[in-house]
Design a protein around this motif. Structure first.
Motif, PDB file in Angstrom:
ATOM      1  N   UNK A  33      24.714  57.670  34.004  1.00 44.42           N
ATOM      2  CA  UNK A  33      25.987  57.101  34.431  1.00 44.42           C
ATOM      3  C   UNK A  33      25.828  55.657  34.902  1.00 44.42           C
ATOM      4  N   UNK A  34      26.824  54.844  34.544  1.00 45.58           N
ATOM      5  CA  UNK A  34      26.929  53.479  35.040  1.00 45.58           C
ATOM      6  C   UNK A  34      28.244  53.355  35.784  1.00 45.58           C
ATOM      7  N   UNK A  35      28.166  52.911  37.019  1.00 42.76           N
ATOM      8  CA  UNK A  35      29.357  52.714  37.832  1.00 42.76           C
ATOM      9  C   UNK A  35      29.880  51.300  37.627  1.00 42.76           C
ATOM     10  N   UNK A  36      31.196  51.175  37.418  1.00 39.54           N
ATOM     11  CA  UNK A  36      31.836  49.872  37.223  1.00 39.54           C
ATOM     12  C   UNK A  36      32.896  49.703  38.305  1.00 39.54           C
ATOM     13  N   UNK A  37      32.659  48.804  39.236  1.00 43.49           N
ATOM     14  CA  UNK A  37      33.609  48.544  40.320  1.00 43.49           C
ATOM     15  C   UNK A  37      34.109  47.104  40.254  1.00 43.49           C
ATOM     16  N   UNK A  38      35.218  46.845  40.916  1.00 41.45           N
ATOM     17  CA  UNK A  38      35.753  45.494  40.992  1.00 41.45           C
ATOM     18  C   UNK A  38      37.150  45.382  40.422  1.00 41.45           C
ATOM     19  N   UNK A  39      37.868  44.397  40.866  1.00 37.96           N
ATOM     20  CA  UNK A  39      39.271  44.222  40.482  1.00 37.96           C
ATOM     21  C   UNK A  39      39.444  43.958  38.991  1.00 37.96           C
ATOM     22  N   UNK A  40      38.419  43.391  38.343  1.00 39.05           N
ATOM     23  CA  UNK A  40      38.531  43.041  36.920  1.00 39.05           C
ATOM     24  C   UNK A  40      37.933  44.103  35.998  1.00 39.05           C
ATOM     25  N   UNK A  41      37.683  45.295  36.519  1.00 43.57           N
ATOM     26  CA  UNK A  41      36.956  46.292  35.730  1.00 43.57           C
ATOM     27  C   UNK A  41      37.679  46.664  34.426  1.00 43.57           C
ATOM     28  N   UNK A  42      39.000  46.786  34.478  1.00 40.03           N
ATOM     29  CA  UNK A  42      39.732  47.167  33.271  1.00 40.03           C
ATOM     30  C   UNK A  42      39.764  46.034  32.250  1.00 40.03           C
ATOM     31  N   UNK A  46      37.774  45.837  28.668  1.00 43.94           N
ATOM     32  CA  UNK A  46      38.621  45.765  27.472  1.00 43.94           C
ATOM     33  C   UNK A  46      37.949  44.932  26.384  1.00 43.94           C
ATOM     34  N   UNK A  47      37.207  43.911  26.770  1.00 46.77           N
ATOM     35  CA  UNK A  47      36.515  43.073  25.799  1.00 46.77           C
ATOM     36  C   UNK A  47      35.143  43.581  25.405  1.00 46.77           C
ATOM     37  N   UNK A 112      32.164  35.309  35.230  1.00 42.15           N
ATOM     38  CA  UNK A 112      32.903  35.016  36.462  1.00 42.15           C
ATOM     39  C   UNK A 112      33.753  36.197  36.921  1.00 42.15           C
ATOM     40  N   UNK A 113      33.710  37.299  36.180  1.00 43.47           N
ATOM     41  CA  UNK A 113      34.579  38.433  36.488  1.00 43.47           C
ATOM     42  C   UNK A 113      34.174  39.105  37.802  1.00 43.47           C
ATOM     43  N   UNK A 114      35.165  39.654  38.458  1.00 47.63           N
ATOM     44  CA  UNK A 114      34.912  40.405  39.683  1.00 47.63           C
ATOM     45  C   UNK A 114      34.592  41.862  39.295  1.00 47.63           C
ATOM     46  N   UNK A 115      33.347  42.053  38.889  1.00 47.77           N
ATOM     47  CA  UNK A 115      32.880  43.365  38.421  1.00 47.77           C
ATOM     48  C   UNK A 115      31.457  43.566  38.906  1.00 47.77           C
ATOM     49  N   UNK A 116      31.160  44.771  39.358  1.00 45.38           N
ATOM     50  CA  UNK A 116      29.815  45.149  39.768  1.00 45.38           C
ATOM     51  C   UNK A 116      29.365  46.367  38.973  1.00 45.38           C
ATOM     52  N   UNK A 117      28.154  46.292  38.417  1.00 47.24           N
ATOM     53  CA  UNK A 117      27.590  47.387  37.637  1.00 47.24           C
ATOM     54  C   UNK A 117      26.409  47.994  38.384  1.00 47.24           C
ATOM     55  N   UNK A 118      26.296  49.333  38.303  1.00 41.46           N
ATOM     56  CA  UNK A 118      25.186  49.988  38.985  1.00 41.46           C
ATOM     57  C   UNK A 118      24.826  51.284  38.267  1.00 41.46           C
TER      58      UNK A 118
END
Length: 256
Positions: A33-42, A46-47, A112-118
């Motif tokens: 599993x990879x967790x995707x957090x942040x306001x720009x996650x969707x 999408x890209x 520059x996206x507001x996204x964090x991967x873990x």
């Protein structure tokens, strides 16, 4: 009936038959599993993937997709899980051995996206109930209706699944075992998957395969969304109407 030619134990045979007529359970230890957090996650995702993540933003909870390379070949099959709560995020479920490479490649596309991967492979576990009788079982055992709420078919007979914190796994496992429900081990799962014609990484879904060749474009690919990695090739194949090869089943007559 094909399991009669396979070296199943009695317990494996019981699980195989249970899926056909009732239900059996599986703990998906093959998934990471990879967790995707942040306001720009969707918008960022999408890209990246072949499906339309606006569906997740609209409330869809589970969405299959591909992560492709620039030539439209499959780098990873993903299940996008929309985790709703006080701190919502996306969970990418994929073959465990493919997590490190996928995480590294996705991270390269973060600018520059507001996204964090873990990588949270050690923190999450997937349980699934598979079989023709899953609906009846959930009606009789409503406790599991809230734990395993997402439709998921890995066998051709239908089913449900749920993604849980690993600390809750033992309790659910014990509950399923106490009810005497047969357990689907990897050998039985693979037999059922192949008979149902469901492709999987890395056997049928890998970097040698173009996404349109895998025979599941209807569930894994959006042809109405904007640009994503590998889209140009997929759109070209779609406009031409065919691929040079396609995944298909092969059944012989008895005695052949």
């Amino acid at each position: 009936e094909s399991c009669s030619t396979m070296p199943f134990t009695l317990e494996q045979e019981r699980a195989y038959r249970a899926v056909q007529t009732g239900c059996a359970w599986q703990e998906r230890t093959d998934i990471g599993y990879i967790e995707v957090r942040g306001a720009d996650r969707y918008t960022w995702l999408q890209g990246m993937v072949s499906q339309d993540t606006r569906l997740l933003e609209a409330g869809v909870l589970r969405l299959p997709a591909y992560f492709l390379n620039a030539t439209g070949h499959i780098l990873a099959e993903l299940m996008l899980i929309n985790v709703i709560g006080a701190e919502p995020y996306l969970l990418l479920a994929l073959a465990k051995e493919n997590v490190p490479r996928t995480l590294e490649l996705l991270d390269r596309f973060l600018i520059m996206e507001e996204v964090e991967l873990r990588d949270v492979s050690g923190e999450v576990i997937c349980f699934t109930l598979q079989g023709a009788g899953v609906g009846a079982f959930l009606e009789a055992q409503p406790l599991f209706s809230s734990v395993l709420p997402l439709p998921a078919d890995y066998t051709g007979y239908g089913g449900v699944e749920g993604y849980l914190p690993t600390e809750r796994a033992a309790k659910l496992r014990s509950s399923l075992e106490s009810l005497g429900i047969p357990h689907i081990d990897p050998m039985v799962a693979e037999a059922l998957r192949i008979e149902a014609g469901i492709p999987s990484y890395p056997q049928e879904l890998n970097e040698s395969v173009i996404a349109m060749e895998a025979d599941n474009a209807a569930t894994h690919i959006s042809f109405t969304k904007g640009c994503y990695v590998g889209q140009e090739i997929i759109a070209r194949i779609d406009s031409r109407g065919h691929t040079n090869r396609a995944l298909t089943g092969f059944i012989t007559e008895e005695g052949a």
